[in-house]
Design an enzyme around this catalytic site. Structure first.
Site, PDB file in Angstrom:
ATOM      1  N   LYS A 196    -110.386 -23.593  16.565  1.00  9.35           N
ATOM      2  CA  LYS A 196    -111.233 -22.983  15.534  1.00  9.35           C
ATOM      3  C   LYS A 196    -112.700 -23.197  15.877  1.00  9.35           C
ATOM      4  O   LYS A 196    -113.095 -24.248  16.381  1.00  9.35           O
ATOM      5  CB  LYS A 196    -110.915 -23.575  14.159  1.00  9.35           C
ATOM      6  CG  LYS A 196    -109.543 -23.130  13.657  1.00  9.35           C
ATOM      7  CD  LYS A 196    -109.500 -22.911  12.172  1.00  9.35           C
ATOM      8  CE  LYS A 196    -110.058 -21.569  11.761  1.00  9.35           C
ATOM      9  NZ  LYS A 196    -109.737 -21.246  10.358  1.00  9.35           N
ATOM     10  N   GLU A 226    -105.750 -19.806  -0.487  1.00 12.96           N
ATOM     11  CA  GLU A 226    -106.161 -20.941   0.357  1.00 12.96           C
ATOM     12  C   GLU A 226    -106.835 -21.961  -0.536  1.00 12.96           C
ATOM     13  O   GLU A 226    -107.601 -21.600  -1.425  1.00 12.96           O
ATOM     14  CB  GLU A 226    -107.226 -20.559   1.405  1.00 12.96           C
ATOM     15  CG  GLU A 226    -106.761 -19.786   2.586  1.00 12.96           C
ATOM     16  CD  GLU A 226    -107.895 -19.509   3.591  1.00 12.96           C
ATOM     17  OE1 GLU A 226    -108.997 -20.091   3.481  1.00 12.96           O
ATOM     18  OE2 GLU A 226    -107.661 -18.693   4.484  1.00 12.96           O
ATOM     19  N   GLU A 243    -106.257 -27.290  13.889  1.00 13.13           N
ATOM     20  CA  GLU A 243    -106.306 -26.227  14.900  1.00 13.13           C
ATOM     21  C   GLU A 243    -107.506 -26.435  15.807  1.00 13.13           C
ATOM     22  O   GLU A 243    -108.650 -26.213  15.405  1.00 13.13           O
ATOM     23  CB  GLU A 243    -106.380 -24.861  14.203  1.00 13.13           C
ATOM     24  CG  GLU A 243    -105.126 -24.526  13.403  1.00 13.13           C
ATOM     25  CD  GLU A 243    -105.295 -23.279  12.537  1.00 13.13           C
ATOM     26  OE1 GLU A 243    -105.372 -22.171  13.090  1.00 13.13           O
ATOM     27  OE2 GLU A 243    -105.348 -23.421  11.299  1.00 13.13           O
ATOM     28  N   GLU A 267    -113.775 -27.280  10.398  1.00 13.15           N
ATOM     29  CA  GLU A 267    -112.766 -26.216  10.498  1.00 13.15           C
ATOM     30  C   GLU A 267    -111.532 -26.647  11.299  1.00 13.15           C
ATOM     31  O   GLU A 267    -110.430 -26.152  11.079  1.00 13.15           O
ATOM     32  CB  GLU A 267    -113.361 -24.958  11.147  1.00 13.15           C
ATOM     33  CG  GLU A 267    -114.359 -24.214  10.275  1.00 13.15           C
ATOM     34  CD  GLU A 267    -113.701 -23.563   9.065  1.00 13.15           C
ATOM     35  OE1 GLU A 267    -112.636 -22.942   9.232  1.00 13.15           O
ATOM     36  OE2 GLU A 267    -114.247 -23.677   7.959  1.00 13.15           O
TER      37      GLU A 267
END
Ligand SMILES: *[C@@H]1O[C@H](CO)[C@@H](O)[C@H](O)[C@H]1NC(C)=O
Ligand SMILES: *[C@@H]1O[C@H](CO)[C@@H](O)[C@H](O)[C@H]1NC(C)=O
Length: 339
Positions: A315, A262, A312, A321
């Site tokens: 999250k 990541e 997203e 995030e």
């Protein structure tokens, strides 16, 4: 119209043959496909989006049946990292048949999928669970081997919190992490698998703004920022990766490669989170990794996965995030990126 003789047709064919060996997409860059949102496109559209953008590798965070089915139908050119989900560590550590069943249901059931690595745990930090990583990896390796799938490598994905030390040559596993990381590193050496590392110059910068120039974090420094013996560092990403390499060396596992499982930068929601910075970081990361020069300590091609494919909305935690995506849920780019 130009008429071609047999000889020039042969020459053309040879030339095309040679050019066909040059990959059209940069295989060293992948993108993490997280699904914590209630507005994301169907998995088949997602696989199509990877393909149309020339993204040759994907990471998924659990045995996501929808993603696996979509990859099985049309994603044979996409190399996959699949996580087991941290909640399954205990079962896999203590029960070899749990790993066998999982391999049957989630790997053998999808014969068209190009599985590359299984990540046994992601950023495991709970003390009790860190001791389960190695036995779970061993059971996963045995299950894959029994199924004739030794080419799929088993590893674990760790955060940069497991390393300490500065400059990069002083890197070591932290006091807290070394009890489980040193045996894991030596096990990886014995199996030939890489260590998967989540590398975030963003978080290092955010937490140390007085010490770190943002240009060092964004790959935009004009010259050397950290001179470490013979190694000159112009970006923080390389410095973190090489700190991992030094830690592996100190653990007696210096030849274990690092795969960056990541890396990314948020486009909204907090300190230095903007579309401009996210675009700069991710495009420079793609160009840097794509150049195939590795890091100052390891001049060999590096494989890296950008976090993440989508913004997203489900999250939790820091607001940033929700804003790591390269794409919006409607599949439009969050900002322009060339893969
Ligand atoms: C993934 O594997 C776990 C552990 O075997 C299992 O409990 C779960 O049902 C699986 N999830 C899916 C979506 O198949
Ligand atoms: C493998 O992929 C092809 C299409 O590329 C598809 O026709 C076939 O059904 C797939 N196999 C399985 C077992 O799903």
């Amino acid at each position: 119209m130009i008429k071609m003789g047999a000889a020039s047709k042969l020459t053309l064919a040879l030339l095309l043959g040679v050019f066909a060996l040059i990959p059209t997409a940069v295989q060293s860059i992948g993108v993490c496909y997280g699904v914590i949102g209630n507005n994301l496109p169907p998995a088949s559209d997602v696989v199509q989006l990877y393909t149309s953008n020339g993204i040759g590798a994907m990471r998924i965070y659990f045995n996501d049946t929808k993603a696996l089915a979509a990859l099985n139908m049309g994603g044979a050119n996409i190399n996959l990292i699949m996580d087991i989900g941290n909640e399954n560590l205990g079962a896999f550590a203590t029960n070899p048949s749990a790993a066998t069943t999982w391999v049957q249901n989630n790997i053998q059931a999808f014969p068209n999928v190009s599985f590359r690595y299984i990540a046994v745990g992601n950023e495991v930090s709970v003390d009790d669970d860190t001791q389960k990583i190695l036995p779970a990896m061993q059971n996963m390796n045995r299950a894959l081997s029994a199924a004739g799938l030794d080419h799929i490598k088993v590893s674990t994905s760790v955060s940069q919190g497991v390393i300490a030390g500065f400059p990069p040559s002083a890197g070591t596993f932290s006091e807290k992490a070394s009890s489980y990381m040193v045996p894991i590193a030596r096990y990886l050496l014995s199996t030939g698998a890489p260590l998967l590392a989540n590398v975030y110059p963003y978080f290092a910068y955010k937490d140390n703004q007085a010490q770190i120039d943002i240009r060092y974090a964004l790959f935009t420094s004009r010259g050397t920022v950290v001179q470490d013996g013979g190694n000159a560092y112009q970006n923080l990403f390389d410095a973190v990766v090489d700190t991992f390499y030094s830690a592996l060396e100190r653990a007696g596992a210096g030849s274990v490669p690092i795969v960056v499982s990541e890396s990314g930068w948020p486009s909204d929601g907090g300190t230095a989170a903007s579309t401009s910075n996210a675009q700069t970081y991710n495009q420079n990361l793609i160009n840097h990794v794509g150049a195939g020069q590795g890091t100052p300590k390891r001049r060999q091609p590096l494989e890296a996965y950008i976090f993440a494919m989508f913004n997203e909305n489900g999250k939790t935690g820091l607001e940033t995030e929700k804003h790591f995506g390269l794409f919006n849920p409607d599949k439009s780019p969050a900002y322009p990126i060339n893969f």
